[in-house]
Design a protein around this motif. Structure first.
Motif, PDB file in Angstrom:
ATOM      1  N   VAL A  12      44.998  46.073  49.525  1.00  0.00           N
ATOM      2  CA  VAL A  12      44.912  44.893  49.034  1.00  0.00           C
ATOM      3  C   VAL A  12      46.119  43.956  49.311  1.00  0.00           C
ATOM      4  N   THR A  13      47.296  44.639  49.141  1.00  0.00           N
ATOM      5  CA  THR A  13      48.530  43.936  48.988  1.00  0.00           C
ATOM      6  C   THR A  13      48.754  43.333  50.392  1.00  0.00           C
ATOM      7  N   SER A  14      48.470  44.017  51.445  1.00  0.00           N
ATOM      8  CA  SER A  14      48.845  43.634  52.814  1.00  0.00           C
ATOM      9  C   SER A  14      47.799  42.283  53.303  1.00  0.00           C
ATOM     10  N   ARG A  15      46.511  42.348  52.360  1.00  0.00           N
ATOM     11  CA  ARG A  15      45.719  41.370  52.745  1.00  0.00           C
ATOM     12  C   ARG A  15      45.933  40.028  51.800  1.00  0.00           C
ATOM     13  N   VAL A  16      46.561  40.370  50.859  1.00  0.00           N
ATOM     14  CA  VAL A  16      47.155  39.078  50.040  1.00  0.00           C
ATOM     15  C   VAL A  16      48.258  38.404  50.825  1.00  0.00           C
ATOM     16  N   MET A  17      48.926  39.342  51.220  1.00  0.00           N
ATOM     17  CA  MET A  17      50.259  38.848  51.856  1.00  0.00           C
ATOM     18  C   MET A  17      49.797  37.847  53.185  1.00  0.00           C
ATOM     19  N   ALA A  18      48.910  38.756  53.970  1.00  0.00           N
ATOM     20  CA  ALA A  18      48.380  37.948  54.956  1.00  0.00           C
ATOM     21  C   ALA A  18      47.819  36.667  54.475  1.00  0.00           C
ATOM     22  N   LEU A  19      46.925  36.471  53.643  1.00  0.00           N
ATOM     23  CA  LEU A  19      46.473  35.272  53.266  1.00  0.00           C
ATOM     24  C   LEU A  19      47.634  34.089  52.992  1.00  0.00           C
ATOM     25  N   LEU A  20      48.666  34.457  52.275  1.00  0.00           N
ATOM     26  CA  LEU A  20      49.721  33.731  51.852  1.00  0.00           C
ATOM     27  C   LEU A  20      50.533  33.333  53.164  1.00  0.00           C
ATOM     28  N   GLY A  40      43.315  37.044  59.451  1.00  0.00           N
ATOM     29  CA  GLY A  40      42.536  38.370  59.875  1.00  0.00           C
ATOM     30  C   GLY A  40      41.930  39.331  58.733  1.00  0.00           C
ATOM     31  N   VAL A  41      41.224  38.570  57.931  1.00  0.00           N
ATOM     32  CA  VAL A  41      40.735  39.199  56.594  1.00  0.00           C
ATOM     33  C   VAL A  41      39.324  38.620  56.766  1.00  0.00           C
ATOM     34  N   PRO A  42      38.244  39.419  56.535  1.00  0.00           N
ATOM     35  CA  PRO A  42      36.832  39.086  56.466  1.00  0.00           C
ATOM     36  C   PRO A  42      36.583  38.099  55.502  1.00  0.00           C
ATOM     37  N   VAL A  43      35.596  37.082  55.991  1.00  0.00           N
ATOM     38  CA  VAL A  43      35.504  36.155  54.889  1.00  0.00           C
ATOM     39  C   VAL A  43      35.003  36.370  53.481  1.00  0.00           C
ATOM     40  N   PRO A  44      34.295  37.390  53.124  1.00  0.00           N
ATOM     41  CA  PRO A  44      33.799  37.812  51.943  1.00  0.00           C
ATOM     42  C   PRO A  44      35.167  38.550  51.250  1.00  0.00           C
ATOM     43  N   THR A  45      35.884  39.178  52.027  1.00  0.00           N
ATOM     44  CA  THR A  45      37.094  39.619  51.334  1.00  0.00           C
ATOM     45  C   THR A  45      38.122  38.506  50.773  1.00  0.00           C
ATOM     46  N   ALA A  46      38.180  37.649  51.867  1.00  0.00           N
ATOM     47  CA  ALA A  46      39.156  36.370  51.602  1.00  0.00           C
ATOM     48  C   ALA A  46      38.347  35.584  50.406  1.00  0.00           C
ATOM     49  N   HIS A  47      37.044  35.262  50.442  1.00  0.00           N
ATOM     50  CA  HIS A  47      36.812  34.367  49.045  1.00  0.00           C
ATOM     51  C   HIS A  47      37.161  35.241  47.854  1.00  0.00           C
ATOM     52  N   ARG A  48      36.982  36.591  47.755  1.00  0.00           N
ATOM     53  CA  ARG A  48      37.195  37.138  46.607  1.00  0.00           C
ATOM     54  C   ARG A  48      38.869  37.121  46.252  1.00  0.00           C
ATOM     55  N   LEU A  49      39.386  37.330  47.140  1.00  0.00           N
ATOM     56  CA  LEU A  49      40.844  37.451  47.040  1.00  0.00           C
ATOM     57  C   LEU A  49      41.631  35.942  46.846  1.00  0.00           C
ATOM     58  N   VAL A  50      41.099  35.014  47.501  1.00  0.00           N
ATOM     59  CA  VAL A  50      41.632  33.664  47.423  1.00  0.00           C
ATOM     60  C   VAL A  50      41.128  33.064  45.819  1.00  0.00           C
ATOM     61  N   GLY A  51      40.057  33.466  45.364  1.00  0.00           N
ATOM     62  CA  GLY A  51      39.512  33.127  43.957  1.00  0.00           C
ATOM     63  C   GLY A  51      40.651  33.650  42.969  1.00  0.00           C
ATOM     64  N   GLU A  52      40.994  34.975  43.061  1.00  0.00           N
ATOM     65  CA  GLU A  52      41.935  35.446  42.425  1.00  0.00           C
ATOM     66  C   GLU A  52      43.341  35.006  42.356  1.00  0.00           C
ATOM     67  N   GLY A  57      47.230  31.031  39.923  1.00  0.00           N
ATOM     68  CA  GLY A  57      48.266  29.653  40.334  1.00  0.00           C
ATOM     69  C   GLY A  57      49.110  30.129  41.809  1.00  0.00           C
ATOM     70  N   ALA A  58      48.698  31.086  42.444  1.00  0.00           N
ATOM     71  CA  ALA A  58      49.349  31.222  43.742  1.00  0.00           C
ATOM     72  C   ALA A  58      48.693  30.566  44.748  1.00  0.00           C
ATOM     73  N   LEU A  59      47.437  29.937  44.781  1.00  0.00           N
ATOM     74  CA  LEU A  59      47.203  29.104  45.580  1.00  0.00           C
ATOM     75  C   LEU A  59      46.423  27.876  44.716  1.00  0.00           C
ATOM     76  N   ALA A  60      45.998  26.808  45.409  1.00  0.00           N
ATOM     77  CA  ALA A  60      45.476  25.775  44.728  1.00  0.00           C
ATOM     78  C   ALA A  60      44.416  25.098  45.568  1.00  0.00           C
ATOM     79  N   ARG A  61      43.377  24.660  45.053  1.00  0.00           N
ATOM     80  CA  ARG A  61      42.475  23.912  45.821  1.00  0.00           C
ATOM     81  C   ARG A  61      42.357  22.536  45.535  1.00  0.00           C
ATOM     82  N   ARG A  66      39.992  22.449  50.193  1.00  0.00           N
ATOM     83  CA  ARG A  66      40.756  23.459  51.066  1.00  0.00           C
ATOM     84  C   ARG A  66      41.982  23.839  50.240  1.00  0.00           C
ATOM     85  N   TYR A  67      42.680  24.954  50.673  1.00  0.00           N
ATOM     86  CA  TYR A  67      43.818  25.554  49.760  1.00  0.00           C
ATOM     87  C   TYR A  67      45.006  25.104  50.184  1.00  0.00           C
ATOM     88  N   THR A  68      45.909  25.219  49.242  1.00  0.00           N
ATOM     89  CA  THR A  68      47.360  24.955  49.599  1.00  0.00           C
ATOM     90  C   THR A  68      48.113  26.103  48.686  1.00  0.00           C
TER      91      THR A  68
END
Length: 255
Positions: A12-20, A40-52, A57-61, A66-68
């Motif tokens: 999970v950590t590697s996926r979070v870091m990849a998203l950031l 390089g993260v599956p869209v369903p997984t990205a959707h869940r992690l991006v929501g968290e 506050g690590a990402l904003a919509r 779109r996300y920043t």
């Protein structure tokens, strides 16, 4: 871009870091699908992690969906020692230099094989400046970058010189032999200069910021200014930069 974390065993950590890590200077706003692809993260997984990440506050919509990068990441970044120590110490000297010249002033460090901008004071002159605090630019195409590359370990220089150098403008030096000669001159003369290599209509001058250590002087940062090419009064700017850089080095104290 981050590596392919969709492979089995990715944490999970590697996926979070990849998203950031999918965000960079040229990708400040990303839709979910593009964000997932770049990370390089599956869209369903990205959707869940991006929501968290957004909830924390690590990402904003934005209004377009779109996300920043969020304010929480920005706040945490300012706790890094390179930020809280070097930037705070250098700040009064940057302001003095700005007051004396009224041009754009930069403080930068080398981050791997890129130039990371820690602080910037925007000058009065209308000069195209692409750098922002936190942005990364090529070492070979900026004044502060050439200073940092000239004083980088030999293996870093060789890696940069061995690969194709990106041409940002028609004036960017992309010949490795020419660049190597320039880097040798930077070490010899104590300053670097560029003219329209990163952006048309902008020239720069930069010097190293030296800190005393037991092994001898260590280049901890580069201090530079950006001016219109016609206002590139090199000797005057170098003198002002060196006074400010020496002040920063003394204020930092022994390393």
């Amino acid at each position: 871009m981050a590596g392919n974390t969709s492979t089995p065993g990715a944490t999970v950590t590697s996926r979070v870091m990849a998203l950031l890590g999918a965000f960079d200077e040229h990708h400040r706003r990303l839709g979910l699908t593009e964000l997932a692809r770049r990370a390089g993260v599956p869209v369903p997984t990205a959707h869940r992690l991006v929501g968290e990440l957004t909830a924390h506050g690590a990402l904003a919509r934005d209004a377009e969906g779109r996300y920043t990068i969020g304010r929480r990441v920005w706040d945490l970044g300012h706790l890094a020692p390179v930020q809280s120590g070097l930037v705070e110490t250098a700040s009064p000297f940057l302001h003095d230099l700005y007051a004396a010249t009224l041009v754009t002033v930069h403080l930068a460090v080398r981050d791997g094989e890129e130039c990371l901008y820690l602080d910037r004071l925007r000058g009065h002159a209308s000069v195209p400046v692409v750098s922002q605090v936190g942005s990364r630019l090529p070492l070979h195409a900026t004044g502060v970058g050439k200073v940092l590359l000239a004083h980088a370990p030999a293996e870093v220089q060789e890696r940069v010189l061995a690969r194709p150098l990106r041409r940002s403008t028609p004036h960017t030096v992309v010949n490795a032999r020419v660049l190597r000669t320039q880097l040798e001159a930077v070490v010899r003369d104590g300053w670097a200069t560029t003219s329209e290599e990163m952006t048309l209509g902008a020239a720069s001058v930069a010097v190293p910021v030296l800190r005393r250590t037991e092994e001898g002087p260590d280049v901890v940062a580069a201090l530079g200014v950006v001016v219109p090419p016609k206002r590139l009064q090199r000797s005057r700017l170098v003198a002002g930069l060196q006074v400010a850089a020496q002040g920063i080095g003394r204020a930092l104290g022994p390393g």
